[in-house]
Design a protein around this motif. Structure first.
Motif, mmCIF file in Angstrom:
data_model
loop_
_atom_site.group_PDB
_atom_site.id
_atom_site.type_symbol
_atom_site.label_atom_id
_atom_site.label_comp_id
_atom_site.label_asym_id
_atom_site.label_seq_id
_atom_site.Cartn_x
_atom_site.Cartn_y
_atom_site.Cartn_z
ATOM 1 N N MET A 119 -62.615 29.961 -37.033
ATOM 2 C CA MET A 119 -61.303 30.310 -37.582
ATOM 3 C C MET A 119 -61.483 31.169 -38.838
ATOM 4 N N ASP A 120 -60.738 32.252 -38.899
ATOM 5 C CA ASP A 120 -60.777 33.108 -40.083
ATOM 6 C C ASP A 120 -60.060 32.428 -41.252
ATOM 7 N N ASP A 121 -60.505 32.726 -42.458
ATOM 8 C CA ASP A 121 -59.743 32.317 -43.637
ATOM 9 C C ASP A 121 -58.535 33.229 -43.818
ATOM 10 N N LEU A 122 -58.736 34.504 -43.559
ATOM 11 C CA LEU A 122 -57.646 35.479 -43.620
ATOM 12 C C LEU A 122 -57.809 36.476 -42.486
ATOM 13 N N ALA A 123 -56.751 36.632 -41.716
ATOM 14 C CA ALA A 123 -56.734 37.635 -40.645
ATOM 15 C C ALA A 123 -55.660 38.663 -40.970
ATOM 16 N N ILE A 124 -56.061 39.910 -41.071
ATOM 17 C CA ILE A 124 -55.114 40.997 -41.320
ATOM 18 C C ILE A 124 -54.800 41.654 -39.987
ATOM 19 N N LEU A 125 -53.538 41.608 -39.605
ATOM 20 C CA LEU A 125 -53.099 42.080 -38.292
ATOM 21 C C LEU A 125 -52.343 43.393 -38.440
ATOM 22 N N ILE A 126 -52.796 44.420 -37.723
ATOM 23 C CA ILE A 126 -52.173 45.740 -37.815
ATOM 24 C C ILE A 126 -51.803 46.220 -36.410
ATOM 25 N N PRO A 127 -50.524 46.129 -36.026
ATOM 26 C CA PRO A 127 -50.102 46.692 -34.740
ATOM 27 C C PRO A 127 -49.989 48.206 -34.855
ATOM 28 N N CYS A 128 -50.468 48.936 -33.860
ATOM 29 C CA CYS A 128 -50.504 50.400 -33.964
ATOM 30 C C CYS A 128 -50.075 51.087 -32.681
ATOM 31 N N TYR A 129 -49.313 52.158 -32.865
ATOM 32 C CA TYR A 129 -49.008 53.070 -31.765
ATOM 33 C C TYR A 129 -48.959 54.486 -32.344
ATOM 34 N N ASN A 130 -49.946 55.282 -32.006
ATOM 35 C CA ASN A 130 -50.049 56.659 -32.495
ATOM 36 C C ASN A 130 -50.018 56.736 -34.024
ATOM 37 N N GLU A 131 -50.932 56.024 -34.664
ATOM 38 C CA GLU A 131 -51.030 56.047 -36.130
ATOM 39 C C GLU A 131 -52.383 56.627 -36.567
ATOM 40 N N GLY A 132 -52.889 57.587 -35.791
ATOM 41 C CA GLY A 132 -54.194 58.162 -36.086
ATOM 42 C C GLY A 132 -54.281 58.821 -37.452
ATOM 43 N N ILE A 133 -53.182 59.338 -37.964
ATOM 44 C CA ILE A 133 -53.184 60.014 -39.254
ATOM 45 C C ILE A 133 -53.448 59.041 -40.400
ATOM 46 N N THR A 134 -52.965 57.810 -40.263
ATOM 47 C CA THR A 134 -52.970 56.886 -41.403
ATOM 48 C C THR A 134 -53.822 55.640 -41.224
ATOM 49 N N ASP A 157 -42.857 56.420 -48.623
ATOM 50 C CA ASP A 157 -42.513 56.944 -47.305
ATOM 51 C C ASP A 157 -43.764 57.417 -46.576
ATOM 52 N N ARG A 158 -43.633 57.582 -45.268
ATOM 53 C CA ARG A 158 -44.754 58.044 -44.458
ATOM 54 C C ARG A 158 -45.249 59.416 -44.935
ATOM 55 N N PRO A 159 -46.563 59.645 -44.829
ATOM 56 C CA PRO A 159 -47.086 60.980 -45.168
ATOM 57 C C PRO A 159 -46.634 62.019 -44.152
ATOM 58 N N ASP A 160 -46.758 63.270 -44.518
ATOM 59 C CA ASP A 160 -46.377 64.364 -43.616
ATOM 60 C C ASP A 160 -47.172 64.297 -42.315
ATOM 61 N N GLY A 161 -46.473 64.478 -41.210
ATOM 62 C CA GLY A 161 -47.113 64.439 -39.898
ATOM 63 C C GLY A 161 -47.046 63.090 -39.219
ATOM 64 N N SER A 162 -46.714 62.045 -39.984
ATOM 65 C CA SER A 162 -46.597 60.699 -39.417
ATOM 66 C C SER A 162 -45.127 60.415 -39.123
ATOM 67 N N GLU A 163 -44.842 59.960 -37.918
ATOM 68 C CA GLU A 163 -43.463 59.768 -37.494
ATOM 69 C C GLU A 163 -43.172 58.298 -37.202
ATOM 70 N N SER A 164 -41.976 57.870 -37.599
ATOM 71 C CA SER A 164 -41.543 56.501 -37.324
ATOM 72 C C SER A 164 -41.255 56.333 -35.838
ATOM 73 N N LYS A 165 -41.617 55.184 -35.304
ATOM 74 C CA LYS A 165 -41.370 54.897 -33.885
ATOM 75 C C LYS A 165 -40.021 54.197 -33.679
ATOM 76 N N LEU A 166 -39.367 53.845 -34.780
ATOM 77 C CA LEU A 166 -38.102 53.111 -34.689
ATOM 78 C C LEU A 166 -36.952 54.088 -34.486
ATOM 79 N N ASN A 167 -36.156 53.861 -33.432
ATOM 80 C CA ASN A 167 -34.977 54.673 -33.172
ATOM 81 C C ASN A 167 -33.771 54.032 -33.868
ATOM 82 N N THR A 168 -33.159 54.794 -34.758
ATOM 83 C CA THR A 168 -32.097 54.235 -35.596
ATOM 84 C C THR A 168 -31.000 53.588 -34.775
ATOM 85 N N TYR A 169 -30.593 54.205 -33.681
ATOM 86 C CA TYR A 169 -29.420 53.737 -32.954
ATOM 87 C C TYR A 169 -29.761 52.700 -31.883
#
Length: 313
Positions: free
Chosen positions: A1-16, A200-212
């Motif tokens: 068991m880890d003492d601390l697990a850092i979880l990072i979900p990713c979809y097309n985040e190669g820039i960052t 805010d996200r750096p230039d070239g990085s786009e949010s995957k969340l659709n506002t509507y």
């Protein structure tokens, strides 16, 4: 068991993602015990996987699309005393991780919420409808569920082992943050708001969340959660609406003419009004029954939580 697990979900985040992983490694080097960084790739079409591996993360995959699906896989796979969930878009400060870790462990908190809205979010965020949406979601949840969570949609949180292993992930997409928050509130879990700086996200990085579309899903999740966690209140409101419609039809169209003529001229309206009243009674009793089931479920949840705590020890 880890003492601390850092979880990072990713979809097309190669820039960052490479920078985020390196920042996490740098800011957690003084934490004693076993610390691992897990990047879960969700069918990325860019170089997310290579960047994460090169930076030093453990990379795994979830092939069902959607942030909720990724988090479900993470929570199933990984055992840790404390979990940090952070997005891979480099919008959150990683230097807060040690503090969130200590708060979770030392104060026995179940969730630490990284609160963007009380600091720089509204200045940094360049999408005005996201600002409005965050205010609407925060206000509606705190009003409906009688809470004081300062940031509902944040992707930066710390969790206890008990929370992660007791939380049933049913949301598939970005409504997962809303669902986790309501789950913590309704199950009387220990929650702390920790103010963080947001950029805010750096230039070239786009949010995957659709506002509507995603915004509609979040509002739908809030309504469904209110029905599930407060069935008596929800179905009482439905009953009152049905009664109001019945009276609106019955009084001017049936009752007043009857007082004037002694005759019921609009039988169909009378029948509709009667069925609406019956529907209101059924709705209210449904709320009573479901409320009793809910109280039993809450007691059973506490038993399950005790079993999870014993398993951790």
């Amino acid at each position: 068991m880890d003492d601390l697990a850092i979880l990072i979900p990713c979809y097309n985040e190669g820039i960052t993602i490479g920078k985020v992983v390196k920042d996490c490694l740098r800011d957690t080097r003084d934490i004693e015990g076993r610390v691992n960084i897990y990047v879960y790739d969700n069918n990325s079409k860019d170089n997310t996987v290579n960047e994460a591996q090169t930076a030093g993360a453990i990379v795994r995959h979830e092939y069902q699309q959607g942030k909720g699906n990724v988090i479900r896989r993470m929570f199933r796979d990984i055992d840790a005393k404390c979990y940090i969930l952070i997005d891979g878009d480099d919008t959150y400060p990683t230097d807060v991780i040690p503090k969130m870790y200590r708060l979770t462990i030392e104060r026995n908190l179940d969730m630490v919420v990284g609160d963007r809205l009380s600091s720089s979010y509204f200045e940094e965020n360049k999408r005005p409808f996201h600002n409005i949406g965050n205010r609407i979601v925060r206000g509606s949840i705190n009003w409906l569920f009688k809470s004081n969570i300062r940031d509902i949609m944040t992707g930066y949180r710390a969790f206890s082992y008990q929370f992660v292993k007791s939380y049933p992930v049913v949301s598939k997409g970005f409504e997962i943050e809303t669902d986790m928050t309501i789950f913590a509130i309704e199950n009387n879990m220990a929650v702390h708001n920790e103010i963080i700086e947001y950029k805010d996200r750096p230039d070239g990085s786009e949010s995957k969340l659709n506002t509507y579309s995603d915004g509609f899903k979040v509002l739908k999740r809030i309504l469904i959660s209110y029905r599930d966690y407060h069935p008596l209140g929800f179905f009482s409101i439905v009953a009152m609406i049905l009664v109001a419609i019945a009276l609106f039809l019955f009084i001017p169209e049936v009752w007043i003419p009857y007082l004037q003529t002694g005759l019921v001229e609009k039988i169909p309206t009378l029948i509709v009004s009667a069925f609406l009243i019956i529907g209101a009674i059924v709705s209210w009793y449904s709320g009573l029954i479901l409320d009793s089931v809910l109280q039993k479920e809450k007691r059973e949840f506490e038993f399950r939580l005790n079993l999870i705590s014993k398993k951790q020890k």
